[in-house]
Design an enzyme around this catalytic site. Structure first.
Site, PDB file in Angstrom:
ATOM      1  CB  SER A  35      14.285  57.671 131.109  1.00 11.13           C
ATOM      2  OG  SER A  35      13.908  56.637 130.227  1.00 11.13           O
ATOM      3  CE1 TYR A  62      12.672  54.685 135.495  1.00 16.38           C
ATOM      4  CE2 TYR A  62      12.035  54.929 133.199  1.00 16.38           C
ATOM      5  CZ  TYR A  62      13.015  54.867 134.165  1.00 16.38           C
ATOM      6  OH  TYR A  62      14.342  55.012 133.810  1.00 16.38           O
TER       7      TYR A  62
HETATM    8  N1  LIG Z   1      19.236  51.057 132.200  1.00 21.90           N
HETATM    9  C1  LIG Z   1      18.404  51.702 131.395  1.00 21.90           C
HETATM   10  O1  LIG Z   1      17.905  51.150 130.377  1.00 21.90           O
HETATM   11  C2  LIG Z   1      18.067  53.151 131.658  1.00 21.90           C
HETATM   12  C3  LIG Z   1      17.502  53.884 130.617  1.00 21.90           C
HETATM   13  C4  LIG Z   1      17.181  55.215 130.826  1.00 21.90           C
HETATM   14  C5  LIG Z   1      17.417  55.793 132.066  1.00 21.90           C
HETATM   15  N2  LIG Z   1      17.979  55.051 133.073  1.00 21.90           N
HETATM   16  C6  LIG Z   1      18.194  55.723 134.338  1.00 21.90           C
HETATM   17  O2  LIG Z   1      19.575  55.741 134.614  1.00 21.90           O
HETATM   18  C7  LIG Z   1      19.790  55.758 136.030  1.00 21.90           C
HETATM   19  C8  LIG Z   1      20.774  54.657 136.391  1.00 21.90           C
HETATM   20  O3  LIG Z   1      20.216  53.420 135.996  1.00 21.90           O
HETATM   21  P1  LIG Z   1      21.071  52.077 135.829  1.00 21.90           P
HETATM   22  O4  LIG Z   1      20.574  51.441 134.598  1.00 21.90           O
HETATM   23  O5  LIG Z   1      22.504  52.349 136.033  1.00 21.90           O
HETATM   24  O6  LIG Z   1      20.444  51.261 137.076  1.00 21.90           O
HETATM   25  P2  LIG Z   1      21.086  50.133 138.000  1.00 21.90           P
HETATM   26  O7  LIG Z   1      22.114  49.374 137.262  1.00 21.90           O
HETATM   27  O8  LIG Z   1      19.916  49.435 138.576  1.00 21.90           O
HETATM   28  O9  LIG Z   1      21.828  50.999 139.144  1.00 21.90           O
HETATM   29  C9  LIG Z   1      21.047  51.832 139.968  1.00 21.90           C
HETATM   30  C10 LIG Z   1      21.960  52.544 140.941  1.00 21.90           C
HETATM   31  O10 LIG Z   1      21.150  53.406 141.768  1.00 21.90           O
HETATM   32  C11 LIG Z   1      21.307  53.017 143.142  1.00 21.90           C
HETATM   33  N3  LIG Z   1      20.026  53.202 143.826  1.00 21.90           N
HETATM   34  C12 LIG Z   1      18.815  52.701 143.474  1.00 21.90           C
HETATM   35  N4  LIG Z   1      17.883  53.060 144.372  1.00 21.90           N
HETATM   36  C13 LIG Z   1      18.510  53.813 145.309  1.00 21.90           C
HETATM   37  C14 LIG Z   1      18.102  54.449 146.504  1.00 21.90           C
HETATM   38  N5  LIG Z   1      16.822  54.418 146.925  1.00 21.90           N
HETATM   39  N6  LIG Z   1      19.019  55.128 147.230  1.00 21.90           N
HETATM   40  C15 LIG Z   1      20.307  55.178 146.827  1.00 21.90           C
HETATM   41  N7  LIG Z   1      20.762  54.600 145.701  1.00 21.90           N
HETATM   42  C16 LIG Z   1      19.875  53.910 144.957  1.00 21.90           C
HETATM   43  C17 LIG Z   1      21.739  51.539 143.079  1.00 21.90           C
HETATM   44  O11 LIG Z   1      22.429  51.114 144.240  1.00 21.90           O
HETATM   45  P3  LIG Z   1      21.664  50.354 145.454  1.00 21.90           P
HETATM   46  O12 LIG Z   1      20.700  49.403 144.838  1.00 21.90           O
HETATM   47  O13 LIG Z   1      22.746  49.691 146.250  1.00 21.90           O
HETATM   48  O14 LIG Z   1      21.005  51.442 146.226  1.00 21.90           O
HETATM   49  C18 LIG Z   1      22.681  51.591 141.875  1.00 21.90           C
HETATM   50  O15 LIG Z   1      23.931  52.134 142.238  1.00 21.90           O
HETATM   51  C19 LIG Z   1      18.409  55.593 136.660  1.00 21.90           C
HETATM   52  O16 LIG Z   1      17.937  56.850 137.048  1.00 21.90           O
HETATM   53  C20 LIG Z   1      17.562  55.038 135.536  1.00 21.90           C
HETATM   54  O17 LIG Z   1      16.203  55.373 135.686  1.00 21.90           O
HETATM   55  C21 LIG Z   1      18.318  53.744 132.896  1.00 21.90           C
END
Ligand SMILES: NC(=O)c1ccc[n+]([C@@H]2O[C@H](COP(=O)([O-])OP(=O)(O)OC[C@H]3O[C@@H](n4cnc5c(N)ncnc54)[C@H](OP(=O)(O)O)[C@@H]3O)[C@@H](O)[C@H]2O)c1
Length: 267
Positions: free
Chosen positions: A144, A157
């Site tokens: 991130s 985080y």
């Molecule tokens: N969105 C942002 O603004 C942002 C910014 C910077 C970095 N990121 C990073 O990008 C990555 C993806 O984020 P996103 O925004 O796509 O989030 P999201 O829409 O909440 O999706 C998260 C994904 O991870 C899975 N997941 C969460 N906890 C899990 C667990 N314990 N075991 C297995 N699978 C799990 C979820 O599926 P289930 O819930 O079904 O398990 C889902 O497929 C993350 O690492 C996040 O920290 C996001």
């Protein structure tokens, strides 16, 4: 004939991971999706099959597992290897965000580390030897912007994401000579469920879109074999503009209040 390449995508059921899975399917990878909720995994699989008209071995595999469970990760990797025979690409996208620093209880702090840092570590520990045997591979970890620059009230985080940046940098030095390219992505706000759940300060259209991350992955995969990219920082323009103007405003205020200190500044 070259075997069809296989990609493991954690967090592949929603958000960034699902967009990357689409991109990988369009590039001809057999994508293997990992997340907890089986219904969302099934839905993502159907969506990818329809969008890319897949059949037979190219239909995505789905693995319902909680990546905070080390034994479950090992089982998933063993099963994927059993089903597909190889692993060429690993996208560590599963992650959680929980705001807070000292108000976090120890169990929540630990959970952030288990999902955001230990899980990518264990996936790499399991998959790197497979890639080595195959003569190379690609790994992309999603940290991130908060893994580079911490903000207030996000200590747990940020610590987990700073850890992932550090792990990625060390692994970059270990793996480059083994023919394995590893890159850490550090995006600002991305328009997903996670950003919506956190009350982001930007409108959805002002954020990075999951598809922007997907084309970044496509770009990384398009680079020639001798090229390595350690990390990629993706910012939202609006955030940069705001921060830029705030920093300049602070400098002007400093000049007005403490001219001597300002004059001695080296910028
Ligand atoms: N969105 C942002 O603004 C942002 C910014 C910077 C970095 N990121 C990073 O990008 C990555 C993806 O984020 P996103 O925004 O796509 O989030 P999201 O829409 O909440 O999706 C998260 C994904 O991870 C899975 N997941 C969460 N906890 C899990 C667990 N314990 N075991 C297995 N699978 C799990 C979820 O599926 P289930 O819930 O079904 O398990 C889902 O497929 C993350 O690492 C996040 O920290 C996001």
């Amino acid at each position: 004939m070259q075997p069809t390449p296989v990609a493991v995508v954690t967090g592949g059921s929603r958000g960034i991971g699902k967009a990357v899975a689409h991109e990988l399917a369009s590039l001809g990878y057999r994508v293997q999706l990992v997340a907890r909720n089986r219904g969302n995994l099934e839905a993502a699989k159907e969506e990818i099959v329809r969008a890319h008209v897949l059949e037979g071995e190219t239909v995505p595999g789905i693995y319902a597992a909680d990546v905070s469970d080390v034994a479950a990760i090992r089982t998933v990797v063993r099963d994927i290897l059993g089903d597909c025979g190889r692993i060429d690409f690993l996208f560590n996208g599963a992650g959680i965000s929980i705001p807070g620093t000292f108000d976090l209880d120890a169990a929540t702090f630990t959970r952030l580390f288990e999902v955001n840092l230990r899980a990518p570590f264990v996936f790499m520990q399991e998959i790197v030897p497979i890639m080595e045997r195959q003569g190379g591979g690609h790994i992309v970890n999603v940290a991130s912007r908060n893994g580079k620059v911490a903000v207030a009230n996000l200590g747990g985080y940020s610590a987990s994401k700073f850890g992932l940046v550090g792990l990625g940098e060390s692994a970059f030095r270990d793996l480059s000579a083994k023919g394995i390219a590893i890159t850490t992505l550090c995006p600002g706000w991305v328009n997903t469920d996670m950003a919506a759940g956190e009350g982001a300060s930007l409108a959805p259209e002002e954020m990075i879109q999951p598809e922007d991350i997907a084309v970044t992955v496509r770009w990384l995969l398009s680079l020639r074999r001798p090229v390595r990219v350690m990390d990629v920082l993706l910012e939202c323009a609006k955030d940069v503009e705001r921060r830029g103007s705030v920093e300049i405003a602070k400098l002007y205020a400093l000049r007005e209040r403490h001219r001597e200190e300002y004059d001695s500044l080296t910028l």
